[in-house]
Design a protein around this motif. Structure first.
Motif, short mmCIF file in Angstrom:
data_model
loop_
_atom_site.label_atom_id
_atom_site.label_comp_id
_atom_site.label_asym_id
_atom_site.label_seq_id
_atom_site.Cartn_x
_atom_site.Cartn_y
_atom_site.Cartn_z
N TYR A 26 0.84 -1.19 0.00
CA TYR A 26 0.00 0.00 0.00
C TYR A 26 0.88 1.24 0.00
O TYR A 26 1.77 1.39 0.84
N ASP A 27 0.65 2.15 -0.96
CA ASP A 27 1.54 3.31 -1.09
C ASP A 27 0.95 4.60 -0.52
O ASP A 27 1.52 5.67 -0.69
N GLY A 28 -0.19 4.51 0.17
CA GLY A 28 -0.79 5.70 0.77
C GLY A 28 -0.42 5.82 2.24
O GLY A 28 0.38 5.04 2.78
N ASP A 29 -0.98 6.82 2.91
CA ASP A 29 -0.76 6.99 4.34
C ASP A 29 -1.39 5.82 5.10
O ASP A 29 -2.48 5.36 4.76
N ILE A 30 -0.69 5.34 6.12
CA ILE A 30 -1.21 4.27 6.98
C ILE A 30 -1.46 4.84 8.37
O ILE A 30 -0.63 5.56 8.92
N TYR A 31 -2.61 4.52 8.92
CA TYR A 31 -2.99 4.98 10.26
C TYR A 31 -2.98 3.78 11.20
O TYR A 31 -3.67 2.79 10.96
N TYR A 32 -2.17 3.87 12.25
CA TYR A 32 -1.98 2.75 13.16
C TYR A 32 -2.69 2.97 14.49
O TYR A 32 -2.70 4.08 15.03
N LEU A 33 -3.26 1.90 15.00
CA LEU A 33 -3.82 1.90 16.35
C LEU A 33 -2.72 1.43 17.29
O LEU A 33 -2.34 0.26 17.24
N PRO A 34 -2.17 2.29 18.12
CA PRO A 34 -1.02 1.91 18.95
C PRO A 34 -1.41 1.02 20.12
O PRO A 34 -2.58 0.92 20.49
N LYS A 35 -0.40 0.40 20.70
CA LYS A 35 -0.64 -0.46 21.87
C LYS A 35 -0.97 0.37 23.10
O LYS A 35 -1.84 0.02 23.88
N THR A 36 -0.24 1.45 23.28
CA THR A 36 -0.43 2.25 24.49
C THR A 36 -0.97 3.62 24.14
O THR A 36 -0.66 4.16 23.08
N GLY A 37 -1.76 4.16 25.01
CA GLY A 37 -2.29 5.50 24.79
C GLY A 37 -3.29 5.58 23.67
O GLY A 37 -3.49 6.64 23.09
N SER A 38 -3.92 4.44 23.34
CA SER A 38 -4.82 4.44 22.18
C SER A 38 -6.22 4.90 22.51
O SER A 38 -7.04 5.04 21.62
N ASN A 39 -6.51 5.10 23.78
CA ASN A 39 -7.82 5.61 24.16
C ASN A 39 -7.76 7.12 24.38
O ASN A 39 -7.20 7.60 25.35
N TYR A 40 -8.33 7.83 23.45
CA TYR A 40 -8.39 9.28 23.58
C TYR A 40 -9.42 9.65 24.64
O TYR A 40 -9.19 10.53 25.46
N PHE A 41 -10.55 8.97 24.62
CA PHE A 41 -11.66 9.29 25.51
C PHE A 41 -12.48 8.03 25.73
O PHE A 41 -12.75 7.28 24.80
N VAL A 42 -12.90 7.78 26.97
CA VAL A 42 -13.79 6.65 27.28
C VAL A 42 -14.97 7.18 28.07
O VAL A 42 -14.80 7.81 29.11
N SER A 43 -16.18 6.93 27.57
CA SER A 43 -17.37 7.35 28.30
C SER A 43 -17.51 6.51 29.57
O SER A 43 -17.15 5.33 29.60
N GLN A 44 -18.07 7.12 30.62
CA GLN A 44 -18.28 6.37 31.84
C GLN A 44 -19.61 5.61 31.83
O GLN A 44 -19.92 4.88 32.76
N HIS A 45 -20.37 5.77 30.75
CA HIS A 45 -21.69 5.14 30.67
C HIS A 45 -21.64 3.91 29.76
O HIS A 45 -21.19 4.00 28.62
N THR A 46 -22.07 2.80 30.26
CA THR A 46 -21.94 1.53 29.55
C THR A 46 -23.21 1.19 28.77
O THR A 46 -24.28 1.76 29.00
N TYR A 47 -23.06 0.24 27.85
CA TYR A 47 -24.17 -0.26 27.05
C TYR A 47 -24.01 -1.78 26.93
O TYR A 47 -23.02 -2.36 27.39
N SER A 48 -24.97 -2.43 26.31
CA SER A 48 -24.87 -3.86 26.08
C SER A 48 -25.29 -4.18 24.65
O SER A 48 -26.10 -3.47 24.05
N PHE A 49 -24.69 -5.23 24.09
CA PHE A 49 -25.03 -5.61 22.72
C PHE A 49 -24.94 -7.12 22.56
O PHE A 49 -24.24 -7.81 23.32
N TYR A 50 -25.64 -7.62 21.55
CA TYR A 50 -25.65 -9.04 21.26
C TYR A 50 -24.48 -9.39 20.34
O TYR A 50 -24.02 -8.59 19.53
N SER A 51 -24.02 -10.63 20.47
CA SER A 51 -22.95 -11.12 19.62
C SER A 51 -23.39 -11.08 18.16
O SER A 51 -24.56 -11.27 17.84
#
Length: 425
Positions: A26-51
């Motif tokens: 691939y010759d374009g820009d690549i965007y990586y999800l890093p191992k550490t510090g990958s959470n910019y923001f996490v809501s304190q409110h949870t939800y549920s979902f089906y598999s």
């Protein structure tokens, strides 16, 4: 059993090797999800979902998360504390070295260090065409792509939120919270993010969301925003009716939004003529911004006869960009313009597609700014021959016809002699 295990390991190795090969190819820009510090923001409110594969399997107490993807680098040595050594906080859509994204497929796991390509949403094959307008509408009206204050202002105008005075202080909350004693604080970023993620998932994972609000936890997670004192959690652990009402209200508003996303386009090119020049009017679907770098070239048939930097052009009363063409007596029937260079968009919706395939890592989606090379071509309509103007000489009965030929003015005098007939006496 041993053979099955070997086969599984081999399959994993193949998948990993394919990921590397695809990333290298691939010759374009690549965007990586890093191992550490990958959470910019996490809501304190949870939800549920089906598999995804088994609608009876319930995944509870999941948290909507804004991840950051790093452009062309893993930066795995950067953690929450050292992030600002290289990157800016808080993130805005003008920050191009990393992007903040929502999840666009809850059925696929998050994979550390996954590589992504960025694709304009209208070109994405990972997103169904019939939901693209809804996703654009959701993101264009959501935090952090617009500020919290702007989003609340919009929600107030739409009647989704109302003002309420508590102990002399004005707060903004859902209509159903107006008469609740426990509604004492304004809607928070956590509720806005939760509502946005649930709205996205309603379209990308239809039928899988069980509850858009399950409960709240007393936030203690390290994120880029909490670690750098950009965000604090507002609610104690437990279930809060006010939160439920806020998330529901914003969620219902967002899932009703639909918008389209258009590239920079030429909508009309028209020529007007006078005795000695053509004026070319180029109408576009949006005005140029300060980061656009575009030039317009006029071709008379196959011949290039004019070229301008579009930033240097004036505009007419309708907002079209104009330039003059002289020394040309006639425009060809297939006269065209081309616009080439880089156009800059401040708020485009992009899908981040895993390089190793849709099923290999969770698809991401978000709004960001970027520059993109374009080449547009359009036909010139309107007047193609210089105008002939007749001017009456006020002193005589003579007429002068002015004709522009090859850029030289030739005056041809036509004298019309009128004989005054005398009356015979």
């Amino acid at each position: 059993m041993k053979q099955k295990l070997i086969a599984l390991l081999f399959a994993i190795m193949v998948c990993l090797s394919l990921d590397v090969v695809k990333a290298e190819d691939y010759d374009g820009d690549i965007y990586y999800l890093p191992k550490t510090g990958s959470n910019y923001f996490v809501s304190q409110h949870t939800y549920s979902f089906y598999s995804k594969d088994n609608r009876t399997t319930l995944n509870e107490f999941r948290t909507p998360t804004l991840s950051d993807l790093r452009k062309n680098t893993l930066d795995s040595d950067l953690n929450y504390d050292t992030f600002t050594n290289k990157y800016t906080l808080p993130w805005t859509t003008s920050e191009l070295n990393y992007v903040v994204v929502y999840c666009a497929d809850k059925g696929i796991p998050v994979v550390d260090e996954a590589g992504y390509r960025r694709v304009p949403i209208m070109e994405s094959t990972f997103i169904d065409d019939n939901i693209k307008k809804s996703l654009i509408g959701i993101l264009k009206n959501s935090y952090p792509y617009i500020s919290k204050d702007e989003m609340i202002s919009n929600l107030l105008k739409e009647g989704v939120l109302v003002e309420k005075t508590v102990d002399g202080k004005v707060i903004y909350t859902a209509k159903n919270n107006k008469d609740l004693d426990e509604a004492t604080i304004s809607i928070t970023e956590d509720e806005l993010v939760s509502a946005t993620q649930m709205a996205i998932s309603t379209y990308t994972n239809p039928g899988q969301i069980a509850k858009i609000y399950q409960a709240s936890y007393e936030g203690s997670q390290n994120t880029l925003t909490t670690k750098h004192n950009l965000h604090t959690y507002a609610y104690e652990f437990g279930y809060h009716t006010t939160v439920q009402n806020n998330i529901n209200a914003v969620y219902n508003y967002l899932i009703s939004q639909k918008e389209t996303e258009l590239d920079f386009q030429v909508t009309k090119v028209e020529s007007t003529a006078t005795t000695n020049k053509f004026t070319i009017h180029v109408t576009t679907n949006r005005p140029l911004n300060e980061k656009d770098n575009l030039k317009v070239t006029l071709y008379n048939g196959e011949e290039k006869i004019a070229e301008y930097n579009m930033k240097e052009l004036k505009t007419d009363e309708k907002g079209a960009y104009i330039f003059d063409v002289t020394d040309v007596p006639k425009l060809d029937e297939n006269t065209t313009i081309t616009i080439t260079g880089a156009k800059f968009e401040y708020d485009r919706v992009y899908v981040y597609e895993a390089l190793s395939g849709k099923e290999s890592a969770q698809t991401q989606i978000g709004i960001s700014a970027d520059s993109r090379d374009i080449e547009l071509k359009a036909e010139v309509t309107g007047e193609k021959v210089l105008t002939v103007v007749e001017i009456k000489n006020p002193e005589t009965t003579d007429y002068i016809a002015i004709v522009a030929l090859g850029g030289l003015m030739s005056a041809i005098l036509f004298t019309i002699v009128y004989h005054n007939k005398r009356k015979l006496s």
